[in-house]
Design a protein around this motif. Structure first.
Motif, short mmCIF file in Angstrom:
data_model
loop_
_atom_site.label_atom_id
_atom_site.label_comp_id
_atom_site.label_asym_id
_atom_site.label_seq_id
_atom_site.Cartn_x
_atom_site.Cartn_y
_atom_site.Cartn_z
N ILE A 153 0.85 -1.18 0.00
CA ILE A 153 0.00 0.00 0.00
C ILE A 153 0.89 1.23 0.00
CG2 ILE A 153 -1.77 1.30 1.24
CD1 ILE A 153 -2.66 -1.33 2.52
N SER A 154 0.74 2.06 -1.03
CA SER A 154 1.49 3.32 -1.08
C SER A 154 0.51 4.48 -0.93
CB SER A 154 2.24 3.45 -2.40
OG SER A 154 1.35 3.66 -3.48
N ALA A 155 1.01 5.55 -0.35
CA ALA A 155 0.17 6.74 -0.20
C ALA A 155 -0.25 7.27 -1.56
CB ALA A 155 0.93 7.81 0.58
N SER A 156 0.61 7.11 -2.57
CA SER A 156 0.28 7.59 -3.92
C SER A 156 -0.98 6.92 -4.45
CB SER A 156 1.45 7.33 -4.87
OG SER A 156 2.60 8.04 -4.48
N ASP A 157 -1.09 5.61 -4.24
CA ASP A 157 -2.24 4.86 -4.74
C ASP A 157 -3.43 4.97 -3.79
OD1 ASP A 157 -0.81 4.01 -6.96
OD2 ASP A 157 -0.09 2.21 -5.97
N PHE A 158 -3.17 4.94 -2.49
CA PHE A 158 -4.24 4.92 -1.51
C PHE A 158 -4.87 6.30 -1.33
CE2 PHE A 158 -5.68 4.73 3.04
CZ PHE A 158 -6.68 3.78 2.85
N GLY A 159 -4.07 7.34 -1.56
CA GLY A 159 -4.59 8.70 -1.44
C GLY A 159 -4.47 9.29 -0.05
N ILE A 160 -3.94 8.53 0.89
CA ILE A 160 -3.77 8.97 2.27
C ILE A 160 -2.41 8.49 2.75
CG2 ILE A 160 -4.62 8.72 4.64
CD1 ILE A 160 -7.42 8.23 3.38
N ALA A 161 -1.67 9.37 3.41
CA ALA A 161 -0.31 9.06 3.82
C ALA A 161 -0.22 8.81 5.32
CB ALA A 161 0.63 10.20 3.43
N LYS A 162 0.81 8.07 5.72
CA LYS A 162 1.14 7.95 7.13
C LYS A 162 1.48 9.36 7.66
CE LYS A 162 4.55 5.18 6.24
NZ LYS A 162 5.73 4.30 6.33
N PRO A 163 1.13 9.69 8.89
CA PRO A 163 0.68 8.81 9.97
C PRO A 163 -0.83 8.67 10.11
CG PRO A 163 1.16 10.97 10.88
CD PRO A 163 1.46 11.05 9.40
N ASP A 164 -1.61 9.04 9.09
CA ASP A 164 -3.06 8.89 9.17
C ASP A 164 -3.41 7.42 9.46
OD1 ASP A 164 -5.88 8.46 8.17
OD2 ASP A 164 -5.67 10.59 7.68
N VAL A 165 -4.27 7.22 10.42
CA VAL A 165 -4.57 5.85 10.86
C VAL A 165 -5.25 5.04 9.76
CG1 VAL A 165 -4.77 6.54 13.28
CG2 VAL A 165 -6.83 6.49 11.86
N ARG A 166 -5.85 5.71 8.78
CA ARG A 166 -6.60 4.98 7.75
C ARG A 166 -5.69 4.11 6.88
NH1 ARG A 166 -9.91 9.99 5.42
NH2 ARG A 166 -7.96 11.00 6.06
N ILE A 167 -4.46 4.56 6.63
CA ILE A 167 -3.58 3.74 5.81
C ILE A 167 -3.10 2.52 6.59
CG2 ILE A 167 -1.42 4.96 6.34
CD1 ILE A 167 -0.72 4.63 3.32
N PHE A 168 -2.95 2.65 7.91
CA PHE A 168 -2.61 1.50 8.74
C PHE A 168 -3.77 0.51 8.82
CE2 PHE A 168 0.30 4.80 10.30
CZ PHE A 168 1.50 4.11 10.33
N HIS A 169 -4.97 1.04 8.94
CA HIS A 169 -6.14 0.15 8.98
C HIS A 169 -6.32 -0.56 7.65
CE1 HIS A 169 -8.03 2.64 12.52
NE2 HIS A 169 -7.04 1.86 12.90
N ALA A 170 -5.96 0.10 6.55
CA ALA A 170 -6.02 -0.56 5.25
C ALA A 170 -5.04 -1.72 5.19
CB ALA A 170 -5.73 0.44 4.14
N ALA A 171 -3.89 -1.55 5.82
CA ALA A 171 -2.91 -2.64 5.86
C ALA A 171 -3.45 -3.83 6.63
CB ALA A 171 -1.60 -2.15 6.48
N ALA A 172 -4.11 -3.56 7.75
CA ALA A 172 -4.71 -4.64 8.53
C ALA A 172 -5.77 -5.36 7.70
CB ALA A 172 -5.32 -4.08 9.82
N SER A 173 -6.59 -4.61 6.99
CA SER A 173 -7.62 -5.22 6.14
C SER A 173 -7.00 -6.06 5.04
CB SER A 173 -8.51 -4.13 5.53
OG SER A 173 -9.22 -3.43 6.53
N ALA A 174 -5.89 -5.58 4.47
CA ALA A 174 -5.22 -6.33 3.40
C ALA A 174 -4.69 -7.66 3.90
CB ALA A 174 -4.09 -5.49 2.81
N ALA A 175 -4.32 -7.71 5.19
CA ALA A 175 -3.84 -8.95 5.79
C ALA A 175 -4.97 -9.77 6.40
CB ALA A 175 -2.79 -8.64 6.85
N ASP A 176 -6.19 -9.23 6.33
CA ASP A 176 -7.38 -9.92 6.85
C ASP A 176 -7.28 -10.14 8.36
OD1 ASP A 176 -9.93 -10.92 6.50
OD2 ASP A 176 -9.25 -12.98 6.23
N VAL A 177 -6.79 -9.12 9.08
CA VAL A 177 -6.72 -9.16 10.53
C VAL A 177 -7.21 -7.83 11.08
CG1 VAL A 177 -4.77 -10.80 10.52
CG2 VAL A 177 -4.32 -8.32 10.62
#
Length: 235
Positions: A153-177
């Motif tokens: 997941i890159s901020a360029s593609d996702f549209g939101i950069a760290k440290p916004d919690v939404r990109i971290f939550h997207a990572a959790a969803s991608a791992a199905d946890v």
């Protein structure tokens, strides 16, 4: 506050930063800018003369960041438009921004991984689904490490950069946890460690330079000096 202890029994997935965590980024960017400047010398000589060194190229990139704050999270678009601005200011054809950026981007993928990066990724991916989370524009597949990752997941593609919690939550969803089941690993105290903590994850801060923790309150669950030390922590 005391450093909270890492609970390895909670870890069901790993999210990990890329630039300066798996490889040093500035030698790569400096080389890519040099290759870009050489290309401009042959294809847009007026631009090469006006922006005659990598510092000047970096300055116009920073100027573009001020002009287009909407591109802050998309480093590819920011770099492409800064090249276009340089071409325009010099009187060269702005359309040259596309091939110029493509050359820069290809060179940007030629990173030199830290000596222990491959072993670390092999160690982690054998035990957990691993998700790359980056504000940069590295492509793990072009670099040759894509097989270690469940998702990137890159901020360029996702549209939101760290440290916004939404990109971290997207990572959790991608791992199905769930977020609390993820251990995030990264070198940046704010973007990685603090961001992951705010997202409800456990966090390991890779602090090779032994910097003091810059934030008050809760600290990362662990701080290590290298990727090898991370593996030892999780063994």
């Amino acid at each position: 506050m005391p450093n909270p202890s890492l609970d390895t029994s909670r870890i069901r997935a790993i999210s990990i930063d890329l630039d300066d965590t798996l490889w040093p980024i500035w030698p790569t960017i400096t080389r890519a800018e040099s290759v870009l400047l050489d290309w401009l010398t042959h294809h847009a000589p007026a631009t090469a003369a006006l922006f005659s060194d990598t510092e000047a190229l970096r300055a116009i990139r920073n100027q573009m960041a001020s002009l287009r704050p909407d591109l802050k999270g998309d480093l590819s678009a920011l770099r492409r438009e800064s090249i276009r601005l340089a071409l325009t200011q010099a009187g060269d054809e702005p359309v040259l921004a596309e091939p110029a950026f493509d050359l820069f981007f290809a060179e940007r993928q030629r990173v030199e991984l830290f000596d222990d990066a491959h072993d670390t990724l092999a160690f982690l991916s054998a035990r957990y689904p691993v998700v790359a989370v980056s504000n940069g524009n590295a492509d793990v597949h072009r670099i040759g490490i894509g097989h270690y990752f469940r998702h990137s997941i890159s901020a360029s593609d996702f549209g939101i950069a760290k440290p916004d919690v939404r990109i971290f939550h997207a990572a959790a969803s991608a791992a199905d946890v769930q977020p609390h089941e993820v251990l995030h690993v990264g070198d940046d105290a704010t973007l990685d460690a603090q961001g992951a903590l705010n997202a409800g994850m456990q966090a390991v801060w890779i602090n090779s330079a032994n910097h003091p923790w810059p934030h008050g309150g809760v600290q990362p669950h662990a701080t290590v000096g290298s990727l090898t030390a991370l593996c030892q922590l999780l063994s």
